[in-house]
Design an enzyme around this catalytic site. Structure first.
Site, PDB file in Angstrom:
ATOM      1  CD  GLU A  20      -2.996  -0.962   2.302  1.00  0.00           C
ATOM      2  OE1 GLU A  20      -2.730  -0.187   3.250  1.00  0.00           O
ATOM      3  OE2 GLU A  20      -3.991  -1.721   2.315  1.00  0.00           O
ATOM      4  CG  HIS A  37      -8.933   1.600   2.714  1.00  0.00           C
ATOM      5  ND1 HIS A  37      -7.920   2.336   2.129  1.00  0.00           N
ATOM      6  CD2 HIS A  37      -8.323   0.651   3.477  1.00  0.00           C
ATOM      7  CE1 HIS A  37      -6.754   1.865   2.530  1.00  0.00           C
ATOM      8  NE2 HIS A  37      -6.971   0.843   3.343  1.00  0.00           N
TER       9      HIS A  37
END
Length: 313
Positions: free
Chosen positions: A168, A202
């Site tokens: 990430e 997300h």
């Protein structure tokens, strides 16, 4: 032509498109492959399950997802190298790769240690509560077997503390920020622009919440609240990591912060005070001190780095 580090190689629309590709491919690959998709048990007319549910924490799902996002991360890094090489004219591939490595923060410095401690300073309150509960390293209720070993011996540990933070940060920090830098976007704008991609990435968890809770009206409400909350705190966390990355020019402080915050979880002031009501004042002071310390160290402990981003301001 001028050196590749002195010219804007992309237009802003091109940067948006490439950043969107990196972000969407990281999330999209989780749904593209059958092995990485989360499924929910279906029932036959007789009420017997036809297919076993594949849940987020199943070992085979985690393993497949870690492989998938690792591939996506390599592709995103290749996009940065390829963009520099393709748009920089006659520059050799080796020069493009070297410049890309610098922009991606694949460097470290001996004095980077303090910048890695900024997140722990912010967590002074939760750390103090952990001290009170004797759960800090080498205290009574801490052990290597229960607190460290699971990180490296379980798939959940590998996901939460190693592969997910690393991939990430490479994609949503290094690659996205490098792409916008190539379009000439200032570092100050990047601090507030790039974390939005991280927050939006997300949002898909809301879909999982909706299905896990039975696809009811209540499930919709819970999923929406979950998405809004997660979007808020991941974006705020993105501001923090983007600043560290841009100021130091290294991926290390952002990565360490990500791992540390994943291990600690979100601060819970209310639950901390409820657990130790007789230490309420001390806990409040620790939380306030952590926030004040964070404000100071965020600037003081990120000075003196030869960052290609901050020097360009």
């Amino acid at each position: 032509m001028p050196p590749i580090h002195e010219v804007a190689l992309l237009t802003l629309p091109q940067a948006h498109a490439l950043a969107g590709f990196c972000a969407s491919s990281y999330v999209g690959i989780l749904y593209l492959l059958q092995q990485t998709r989360i499924t929910y048990s279906s029932e036959s007319a007789e009420g017997q399950a036809k297919e076993r549910a594949r849940r987020r924490d199943d070992s085979d799902v985690i393993r497949a997802r870690l492989i998938a996002v690792s591939i996506s991360t390599i592709v995103s890094c290749s996009v940065v190298v390829g963009t520099i090489w393709h748009t920089s004219g006659n520059e050799p591939l080796s020069s493009a790769a070297s410049f890309a490595a610098t922009l991606l923060g694949f460097t470290t410095h001996w004095h980077i240690f303090l910048s890695c401690l900024i997140a722990p300073v912010l967590y002074a309150g939760p750390l103090y509560t952990s001290f009170l509960s004797s759960s800090l390293p080498f205290q009574q209720f801490w052990s290597f077997e229960s607190n460290v070993k699971p990180i490296f011996s379980t798939w959940v540990g590998w996901r939460n503390c190693i592969v997910a933070p690393l991939t990430e940060e490479v994609v949503f920090r290094a690659c996205v920020l490098a792409i916008y830098h190539l379009a000439g976007v200032s570092s100050k704008k990047l601090i507030f622009l790039s974390p939005l991609w991280f927050g939006l990435a997300h949002v898909h968890h809301g879909w999982e919440v909706y299905h896990r809770l039975g696809r009811t009206a209540q499930a919709v409400q819970t999923a929406v609240v979950s998405v809004v909350f997660q979007l808020a705190y991941t974006t705020l966390f993105g501001f923090h990591c983007a600043y560290l990355f841009l100021k130091t020019g290294s991926l290390v402080p952002a990565l360490v912060s990500h791992i540390f915050c994943n291990i600690m979880g979100l601060p819970g002031f209310g639950s901390d005070v409820a657990q130790f009501p007789h230490r309420r004042v001390a806990i409040i002071l620790a939380y306030v001190g952590g926030m004040l310390g964070y404000i100071y160290t965020l600037s003081a402990w990120t000075k003196g780095f030869d960052s290609p981003y901050w020097l360009s301001m």
